[in-house]
Motif scaffolding. Sequence first.
Motif, PDB file in Angstrom:
ATOM      1  N   GLU A  91       0.815  -1.207   0.000  1.00  0.00           N
ATOM      2  CA  GLU A  91       0.000   0.000   0.000  1.00  0.00           C
ATOM      3  C   GLU A  91       0.855   1.266   0.000  1.00  0.00           C
ATOM      4  O   GLU A  91       0.474   2.294   0.540  1.00  0.00           O
ATOM      5  CB  GLU A  91      -0.942  -0.015   1.204  1.00  0.00           C
ATOM      6  CG  GLU A  91      -1.943  -1.157   1.146  1.00  0.00           C
ATOM      7  CD  GLU A  91      -3.015  -1.044   2.197  1.00  0.00           C
ATOM      8  OE1 GLU A  91      -4.095  -0.493   1.911  1.00  0.00           O
ATOM      9  OE2 GLU A  91      -2.760  -1.505   3.329  1.00  0.00           O
ATOM     10  N   ARG A 149      -7.980  -0.117   8.628  1.00  0.00           N
ATOM     11  CA  ARG A 149      -8.692  -0.582   7.446  1.00  0.00           C
ATOM     12  C   ARG A 149      -9.095  -2.040   7.596  1.00  0.00           C
ATOM     13  O   ARG A 149      -8.256  -2.890   7.892  1.00  0.00           O
ATOM     14  CB  ARG A 149      -7.811  -0.423   6.202  1.00  0.00           C
ATOM     15  CG  ARG A 149      -8.472  -0.882   4.923  1.00  0.00           C
ATOM     16  CD  ARG A 149      -7.532  -0.832   3.741  1.00  0.00           C
ATOM     17  NE  ARG A 149      -8.204  -1.317   2.540  1.00  0.00           N
ATOM     18  CZ  ARG A 149      -7.577  -1.694   1.428  1.00  0.00           C
ATOM     19  NH1 ARG A 149      -6.255  -1.632   1.355  1.00  0.00           N
ATOM     20  NH2 ARG A 149      -8.258  -2.133   0.389  1.00  0.00           N
ATOM     21  N   SER A 150     -10.386  -2.344   7.428  1.00  0.00           N
ATOM     22  CA  SER A 150     -10.895  -3.711   7.428  1.00  0.00           C
ATOM     23  C   SER A 150     -10.492  -4.429   8.716  1.00  0.00           C
ATOM     24  O   SER A 150     -10.896  -4.016   9.802  1.00  0.00           O
ATOM     25  CB  SER A 150     -10.391  -4.438   6.180  1.00  0.00           C
ATOM     26  OG  SER A 150     -11.014  -5.681   6.028  1.00  0.00           O
ATOM     27  N   ASP A 219     -20.093  -3.469  -0.548  1.00  0.00           N
ATOM     28  CA  ASP A 219     -19.028  -4.231   0.093  1.00  0.00           C
ATOM     29  C   ASP A 219     -19.456  -5.685   0.257  1.00  0.00           C
ATOM     30  O   ASP A 219     -20.397  -5.984   0.990  1.00  0.00           O
ATOM     31  CB  ASP A 219     -18.698  -3.610   1.453  1.00  0.00           C
ATOM     32  CG  ASP A 219     -17.383  -4.108   2.027  1.00  0.00           C
ATOM     33  OD1 ASP A 219     -17.068  -5.300   1.853  1.00  0.00           O
ATOM     34  OD2 ASP A 219     -16.675  -3.299   2.662  1.00  0.00           O
ATOM     35  N   HIS A 248     -15.282  -3.466  -1.212  1.00  0.00           N
ATOM     36  CA  HIS A 248     -14.427  -3.433  -0.029  1.00  0.00           C
ATOM     37  C   HIS A 248     -13.110  -2.685  -0.251  1.00  0.00           C
ATOM     38  O   HIS A 248     -12.603  -2.048   0.667  1.00  0.00           O
ATOM     39  CB  HIS A 248     -14.139  -4.867   0.416  1.00  0.00           C
ATOM     40  CG  HIS A 248     -13.547  -4.975   1.779  1.00  0.00           C
ATOM     41  ND1 HIS A 248     -14.229  -4.614   2.921  1.00  0.00           N
ATOM     42  CD2 HIS A 248     -12.321  -5.410   2.200  1.00  0.00           C
ATOM     43  CE1 HIS A 248     -13.470  -4.825   3.983  1.00  0.00           C
ATOM     44  NE2 HIS A 248     -12.303  -5.291   3.568  1.00  0.00           N
ATOM     45  N   SER A 249     -12.560  -2.779  -1.452  1.00  0.00           N
ATOM     46  CA  SER A 249     -11.247  -2.174  -1.716  1.00  0.00           C
ATOM     47  C   SER A 249     -11.329  -0.944  -2.602  1.00  0.00           C
ATOM     48  O   SER A 249     -10.321  -0.540  -3.202  1.00  0.00           O
ATOM     49  CB  SER A 249     -10.316  -3.219  -2.357  1.00  0.00           C
ATOM     50  OG  SER A 249     -10.100  -4.308  -1.485  1.00  0.00           O
TER      51      SER A 249
END
Length: 270
Positions: A91, A149-150, A219, A248-249
């Motif tokens: 990332e 995140r998540s 999502d 989701h991404s």
Amino acid sequence: MKLFRRLLLALLVLIVAGYAGVVGYMYFNQRALQYSAQGEVFALSDTTLTAASEVLIATDGGAVNGWYAPPRPGMPVIVYYKGNSKSFTEESERYERFVADGYGFLAFDYRGFPASPGEISEANILSDALAAYDWLDAETDAPILIWGRSLGSGPASYVASQREATALLLETPFLSAVNVAAERYPILPVALVMQDQFRNDLWIEDVSEPVLVAHGTADRTIDVTNGERLYARAPNPDELWIVDGADHSDLWDAGIWDRAKPFFDRSLNR
């Protein structure tokens, strides 16, 4: 009639045995099913993060590897808790944007993820998350912003409940990991057998920082209702950003960074 009863009893035995077998398989293999910790580790030298350095952070019983870049004078620093798949090094586009806008950052892999050796468990992830925050707090006097995140929404919410940061941003969070598992496997007793439950729904109640929750209506990994219900529990809610049609991404490309910066500014000026 006796034959029918015997056949019915045999069928019930098969059903019960099959159900018990599925539950047993999920119990003994749950972490392999829950986490997706495979992926390539990219070199810091392959990014534009010339001001960043590799760091090794000692944790309770292990250590984690990460990257750290200090902020420009007068700017805050983001501690970034990654999601469930691959390595944090994938990332780098995010970190490059943070640094380009003057923010510092600390990002790392939890133990058991590609860049950090060790065993994956909720206890280890939370320990790693606290150690990373405390390392950053000792490293800099800059205001600290928490971004999860998540899967990272778990350690982010936990750390925010234990430490005094400036703001908490939760990207595609779950209400709890056990809630997601129950939604995915409604006929299984996941609440009874799941070890790593990540109870964001409880931790968020002790979060005093301003909270922004971002989620997408499409999502397919963590249903948007998780983010909505978690936001409703936050004692200090700031913004609920729901992106129509986002999976989701998709939130980075949908502009979450441009949404995050005004939120961070509001939090810094409170």
